[in-house]
Design an enzyme around this catalytic site. Structure first.
Site, PDB file in Angstrom:
ATOM      1  N   ARG A 189     -77.801  51.217   2.306  1.00  0.00           N
ATOM      2  CA  ARG A 189     -76.488  51.780   1.964  1.00  0.00           C
ATOM      3  C   ARG A 189     -76.250  53.065   2.741  1.00  0.00           C
ATOM      4  O   ARG A 189     -77.164  53.896   2.839  1.00  0.00           O
ATOM      5  CB  ARG A 189     -76.421  52.068   0.463  1.00  0.00           C
ATOM      6  CG  ARG A 189     -75.009  52.295  -0.038  1.00  0.00           C
ATOM      7  CD  ARG A 189     -74.985  52.607  -1.524  1.00  0.00           C
ATOM      8  NE  ARG A 189     -75.109  54.032  -1.765  1.00  0.00           N
ATOM      9  CZ  ARG A 189     -75.352  54.571  -2.963  1.00  0.00           C
ATOM     10  NH1 ARG A 189     -75.522  53.811  -4.024  1.00  0.00           N
ATOM     11  NH2 ARG A 189     -75.417  55.882  -3.092  1.00  0.00           N
ATOM     12  N   HIS A 212     -69.220  50.144 -10.272  1.00  0.00           N
ATOM     13  CA  HIS A 212     -69.908  48.903  -9.913  1.00  0.00           C
ATOM     14  C   HIS A 212     -71.206  48.794 -10.692  1.00  0.00           C
ATOM     15  O   HIS A 212     -71.704  49.774 -11.274  1.00  0.00           O
ATOM     16  CB  HIS A 212     -70.167  48.825  -8.409  1.00  0.00           C
ATOM     17  CG  HIS A 212     -70.983  49.948  -7.870  1.00  0.00           C
ATOM     18  ND1 HIS A 212     -70.498  51.224  -7.716  1.00  0.00           N
ATOM     19  CD2 HIS A 212     -72.283  49.993  -7.470  1.00  0.00           C
ATOM     20  CE1 HIS A 212     -71.440  52.000  -7.236  1.00  0.00           C
ATOM     21  NE2 HIS A 212     -72.545  51.300  -7.082  1.00  0.00           N
ATOM     22  N   ASP A 227     -71.017  56.104  -7.813  1.00  0.00           N
ATOM     23  CA  ASP A 227     -72.231  56.655  -7.210  1.00  0.00           C
ATOM     24  C   ASP A 227     -72.311  58.176  -7.297  1.00  0.00           C
ATOM     25  O   ASP A 227     -71.347  58.887  -6.983  1.00  0.00           O
ATOM     26  CB  ASP A 227     -72.320  56.229  -5.737  1.00  0.00           C
ATOM     27  CG  ASP A 227     -72.711  54.764  -5.621  1.00  0.00           C
ATOM     28  OD1 ASP A 227     -73.536  54.301  -6.433  1.00  0.00           O
ATOM     29  OD2 ASP A 227     -72.180  54.075  -4.732  1.00  0.00           O
ATOM     30  N   HIS A 280     -71.410  52.263 -12.975  1.00  0.00           N
ATOM     31  CA  HIS A 280     -71.382  53.656 -12.506  1.00  0.00           C
ATOM     32  C   HIS A 280     -70.495  53.824 -11.282  1.00  0.00           C
ATOM     33  O   HIS A 280     -70.140  52.863 -10.597  1.00  0.00           O
ATOM     34  CB  HIS A 280     -72.790  54.147 -12.172  1.00  0.00           C
ATOM     35  CG  HIS A 280     -73.421  53.440 -10.999  1.00  0.00           C
ATOM     36  ND1 HIS A 280     -73.844  52.142 -11.041  1.00  0.00           N
ATOM     37  CD2 HIS A 280     -73.663  53.872  -9.738  1.00  0.00           C
ATOM     38  CE1 HIS A 280     -74.342  51.797  -9.872  1.00  0.00           C
ATOM     39  NE2 HIS A 280     -74.237  52.821  -9.045  1.00  0.00           N
TER      40      HIS A 280
HETATM   41  C1  SIN Z   1     -75.740  50.615  -5.808  1.00  0.00           C
HETATM   42  O1  SIN Z   1     -75.443  51.081  -6.908  1.00  0.00           O
HETATM   43  O2  SIN Z   1     -75.456  51.174  -4.752  1.00  0.00           O
HETATM   44  C2  SIN Z   1     -76.443  49.279  -5.730  1.00  0.00           C
HETATM   45  C3  SIN Z   1     -75.466  48.163  -5.728  1.00  0.00           C
HETATM   46  C4  SIN Z   1     -76.139  46.834  -5.480  1.00  0.00           C
HETATM   47  O3  SIN Z   1     -77.337  46.806  -5.186  1.00  0.00           O
HETATM   48  O4  SIN Z   1     -75.457  45.817  -5.547  1.00  0.00           O
END
Ligand code: SIN
Length: 276
Positions: free
Chosen positions: A267, A252, A103, A101
């Site tokens: 995050r 990612h 974000d 995805h």
């Molecule tokens: C996310 O999608 O922000 C999570 C990525 C992760 O936990 O590596």
């Protein structure tokens, strides 16, 4: 042009570079900021090691790149609405970001970038994979590119966020309307001017101009295309590592191969603009 304040070491020829020679506890000078920004645009995701930053330093780093985005549903620590908690342990039923995805692409103005700082990491496991969406677009035939160039896709979030990260059907603003938006299937990066594929398996639900069987088939092809290993890098975390990715041109995917171990961090997400 050589970098003067940081060292930039690519981890793959296609996407991802490790940055050293910088302590993110200190405010970023203009030259260091410009070089980190350039490394992000060149490598799509950049990594830092051994960064012992707190939430305020994490937010201050994010704010150098723009206003901070507030997640529509995920709960935040008291007094820190811009902090998204990333956590999995022996009691987890799901984790954040397990499908490919970009974000919060359901937002009308999806985030420009995301900065993840992990404090506790499993050993082994818990890597994050990143995929270059310029490379995904460039690898398509001219016929496929011209089909995709005129199309728009719907990005929805109810199926992603309901029941996840503690969400029970309410947005942070108290409404029950999960964000959804229509974006071009191919977007032009506002800073590099390059074209990138902008549909993802997590949020994208249909192509607006197509019949549903056509839309399903085309999206299925594109999701499998994004999985091409040659577009990827894989980051192995250590405690206090940071990954900073550009959501406008990279996707990612977090790997959950470490159950029942704990993986924990925070995050900060930098706001973006409407995709064109
Ligand atoms: C996310 O999608 O922000 C999570 C990525 C992760 O936990 O590596």
């Amino acid at each position: 042009m050589p970098y003067e304040t940081i060292t930039v070491t690519p981890i793959s020829p296609v996407i991802g570079a490790e940055i050293s020679g910088i302590d993110l506890r200190q405010p970023l000078g203009n030259q260091a900021f410009a070089e980190i920004h350039r490394a992000l645009l060149e490598h799509l995701v950049i990594f830092f090691r051994d960064q012992d930053i707190d939430w305020e330093q994490h937010k201050a780093f994010g704010r150098r790149f723009g206003a901070l985005h507030i997640h529509p549903t995920a709960p935040a620590p008291e007094g820190h609405p811009e902090i998204l908690v990333i956590h999995a342990d022996e009691n987890s039923k799901t984790i954040a970001g397990e499908n490919w995805h970009s974000d919060v692409s359901c937002d009308a103005e999806p985030p420009m970038g995301s900065i993840l700082h992990l404090h506790q990491v499993p050993s082994p496991g818990g890597d994050t994979m990143f995929a270059n969406m310029y490379a995904a677009y460039d690898a398509l035939s001219d016929a496929m590119k011209s089909l995709l160039d005129g199309l728009h896709a719907r990005h929805e979030s109810r199926h992603v966020h309901l029941g996840r990260l503690g969400n029970k059907g309410r947005m942070r603003d108290g409404t029950d309307a999960y964000p959804e938006s229509v974006h071009p299937v191919v977007r032009t990066h506002p800073e590099t001017g390059r074209k990138a594929l902008y549909v993802n398996e997590n949020f994208t639900t249909r192509i607006e101009e197509m019949k549903s069987a056509e839309s399903r088939a085309l999206l299925e092809f594109l999701y499998r295309h994004v999985e091409t290993p040659e577009f990827h890098c894989r980051f192995h975390w250590r405690p206090k590592s940071i990954a900073f990715w550009d959501n406008r041109c990279a996707q990612h995917r977090a790997l959950w191969d470490y159950f029942p171990q704990t993986r924990h961090g925070y995050r900060v997400t930098v706001a973006g603009t409407r995709p064109h």
